[in-house]
Enzyme design. Structure first.
Site: not given
Length: 325
Positions: A170, A218, A311-312, A98
């Site tokens: 972002y 993304r 993910g987590r 990424q």
């Protein structure tokens, strides 16, 4: 379905589980370290992850989001990037990097420059942030070329693809969101205009990389913030971006962050992914709060997505992917 292979461009993934990007903050002057390699080796040890998308790498120093962030901003990062690609490939997973520019989420305290953005507007929820400078057309051209150069380094390092980060507030997401984009030129106003710069970056990267190289985005579809993009805008934006050579839409939150404040159940981005799947023919990743393989399987069976991002749960337990049968 979770255990079923899927083809993306010319690459067949062993299954439909994606390890989503999570910042390890393990870089040293932007370079991959042994700590970085150990993390990815540990998280892929089950050899049951089909796709690994790494944490974001900055495309230029002014776009750094964290002083310990990894870099794809110079040619001297290529050897360490290759070491990272090799570790991921050893597990049988496809590997994508990424790449990002933080825009107003950067800081002069660690990059030495005033942050830049589409407009002089602060990123929501960014404590102690500096007011960014509005980007000129020259700034935009320079940053676009930085994305292209970073993608080419990723390709040279042996990765299977690159993911353009346009989520989580972002820079490219700042252009996309009406919360942060207050421009009055052709890059502001309507959704089509707010998508324009991201489209230009996608097109430039697609043109530069080889025809077999995967290009993912993304996408911060919903802002989960007052006055921001919602599900309808997410689907419309995806329909604009998909025909430009995008191979995968990795869906997440926008300027409000990567959580859904209205839903904490497993697969909490599903309203977005359902709408985006209806609007495009590009494979879509659903992530958000997954803790069980059963829930991941159910969302695939319901047609909410083509891949599941976790993910987590894997951060907490590296053996989580072993539950896939």
């Amino acid at each position: 379905m979770l255990a079923k292979p899927i083809k993306i461009r010319d690459l067949t993934l062993i299954n439909r589980l994606e390890l989503v990007p999570m910042a390890t903050r393990s870089g040293e002057n932007g370079f991959v370290t042994q700590k970085t390699l150990d993390y990815y080796k540990d998280k892929t040890q089950t050899k049951k992850i089909g796709l690994v998308i790494t944490e974001h790498h900055y495309v230029s120093p002014e776009g750094m989001a964290d002083p310990n962030q990894l870099s794809a901003a110079s040619d001297d990062t290529i050897p360490s990037l290759k070491a990272l690609a090799d570790v991921i490939h050893e597990s049988g997973a496809a590997a994508i990097v990424q790449i990002s520019h933080a825009g107003s989420a950067s800081s002069s305290t660690f990059c030495g420059l005033q942050p830049i953005s589409c407009s002089p507007v602060l990123k929501p929820k960014k404590q102690g942030a500096e007011l960014p400078k509005e980007m000129t057309k020259e700034d935009m051209a320079r940053v676009k070329e930085a994305f292209v150069a970073a993608a080419l380094r990723v390709e040279k390092a042996g990765f299977d693809g690159v993911e353009i980060h346009a989520a989580h507030g972002y820079l490219l997401n700042q252009f996309l969101s009406p919360v942060t984009n207050k421009r009055t030129d052709e890059y502001g106003g309507s959704l089509e205009n707010r998508c324009r710069y991201l489209c230009e970056v996608i097109q430039a990267v697609r043109k530069a990389v080889g025809e077999h190289f995967i290009l993912a985005v993304r996408l911060g579809g919903c802002d989960y913030y007052e006055g921001g993009n919602g599900v309808e805008e997410a689907a419309r934006a995806a329909a604009i971006l998909a025909p430009l050579g995008v191979d995968l839409l990795d869906v997440s939150g926008g300027v409000g962050g990567y959580v859904n404040p209205d839903d904490s159940t497993e697969g909490y981005m599903r309203l977005q992914t359902r709408a985006i799947k209806q609007a495009t023919d590009v494979p879509v990743v659903l992530a958000g709060g997954f803790v069980t393989a059963e829930a991941a399987e159910a969302h695939l069976q319901q047609g909410d997505a083509d891949l599941i991002g976790v993910g987590r749960a894997i951060l907490k337990d590296s053996l989580w992917p072993a539950a896939i049968r």
